[in-house]
Write an enzyme that holds these catalytic residues in place. Structure first.
Site, PDB file in Angstrom:
ATOM      1  N   ARG A 284       0.784  -1.246   0.000  1.00  0.00           N
ATOM      2  CA  ARG A 284       0.000   0.000   0.000  1.00  0.00           C
ATOM      3  C   ARG A 284       0.814   1.294   0.000  1.00  0.00           C
ATOM      4  O   ARG A 284       0.235   2.380   0.002  1.00  0.00           O
ATOM      5  CB  ARG A 284      -0.981   0.043   1.180  1.00  0.00           C
ATOM      6  N   ASP A 285       2.147   1.201  -0.008  1.00  0.00           N
ATOM      7  CA  ASP A 285       2.925   2.445  -0.015  1.00  0.00           C
ATOM      8  C   ASP A 285       4.225   2.276  -0.796  1.00  0.00           C
ATOM      9  O   ASP A 285       5.297   2.719  -0.358  1.00  0.00           O
ATOM     10  CB  ASP A 285       3.221   2.882   1.418  1.00  0.00           C
ATOM     11  N   ILE A 286       4.136   1.640  -1.967  1.00  0.00           N
ATOM     12  CA  ILE A 286       5.305   1.502  -2.834  1.00  0.00           C
ATOM     13  C   ILE A 286       5.615   2.856  -3.465  1.00  0.00           C
ATOM     14  O   ILE A 286       4.759   3.462  -4.110  1.00  0.00           O
ATOM     15  CB  ILE A 286       5.051   0.457  -3.943  1.00  0.00           C
TER      16      ILE A 286
ATOM     17  N   THR B  82       0.596   7.101  -0.111  1.00  0.00           N
ATOM     18  CA  THR B  82       1.156   8.410  -0.427  1.00  0.00           C
ATOM     19  C   THR B  82       0.502   8.997  -1.670  1.00  0.00           C
ATOM     20  O   THR B  82       0.536   8.393  -2.739  1.00  0.00           O
ATOM     21  CB  THR B  82       2.675   8.295  -0.640  1.00  0.00           C
TER      22      THR B  82
END
Length: 223
Positions: A45-47, A91
């Protein structure tokens, strides 16, 4: 205990001459890491570039890429293929459009594919984003699916464009990413071209497959 790393991918693009890492090595290692995460039923969920770290080289080994920061990751329940969209969302500017959509209450592993596709272009382009450099316009362009991939190999264009599709159902899976021709070795490319040539010799001159090969010859054969 955590492994000490040299820098993140954000910093790497400005000092890549200090590393023995090629773009496709970075891309493949990131995909391999993400495949492992997804095989465990985890959605990161935050690559993003700052969450891809470059390790210090070990003796007789090159540096490698590792995925970091699992603060937003969630594990899917057994038998499930999605998680509910609750709490923190990732992000802005790197997250898939469905993450911030009020109409969608759950997300799948496809959100990581979208973000990784953006990271791929960031690496290949020396720090650019497929949805534009203006941060305040980027999220709107993501919602609209208005991406631009400039000055990259047609095969890489085909791969990344399939990863960053606005509709999650249209995105390639991580298994598809790893099997994509962008990561084929030279001997496999030669075998493919040889077998394709043999196959085409048996076709009529106006066959559908010949017309398709002619239309998409750059995507099929590369530059």
């Amino acid at each position: 205990a955590l492994e000490l790393c040299h820098c993140d991918l954000d910093s790497f693009v400005s000092q890549r001459e200090n590393f023995e890492l090629q773009d496709r090595e970075i891309m493949f290692q990131c995909a391999t890491g993400l495949e492992h995460i997804h095989s465990l039923g985890v959605i990161h969920r935050d690559i993003k570039p700052s969450n891809i770290l470059i390790t210090f080289p070990r003796r007789n080994q090159k540096p490698r890429c590792v995925i970091a920061d699992f603060g937003l990751s969630r594990q899917m329940e057994i038998g499930k293929s999605s998680i509910s969209v609750t709490g923190l969302y990732g992000t802005e500017g790197w997250a898939a459009p469905e993450v911030f959509s009020r109409d969608i209450r759950s997300v799948t592993c496809a959100v990581d594919i979208f973000s990784l596709g953006c990271v791929y272009y960031f690496c290949l382009s020396g720090g650019k984003h497929p949805y534009g450099s203006e941060f305040f316009l980027r999220q709107a362009r993501i919602y609209q699916g208005r991406f631009e991939l400039e000055n990259i190999d047609p095969i890489l264009y085909e791969l990344i464009s399939r990863m960053i599709q606005p509709n999650s159902a249209d995105r390639i899976t991580i298994e598809g990413v790893l099997k994509h021709p962008a990561f084929w070795e030279k001997d496999k490319i030669l075998r493919f071209l040889s077998e394709t040539s043999d196959r085409l010799e048996r076709e009529e001159t106006d066959s559908e497959i010949l017309n398709s090969i002619e239309q998409f010859k750059e995507e099929v054969g590369g530059e």
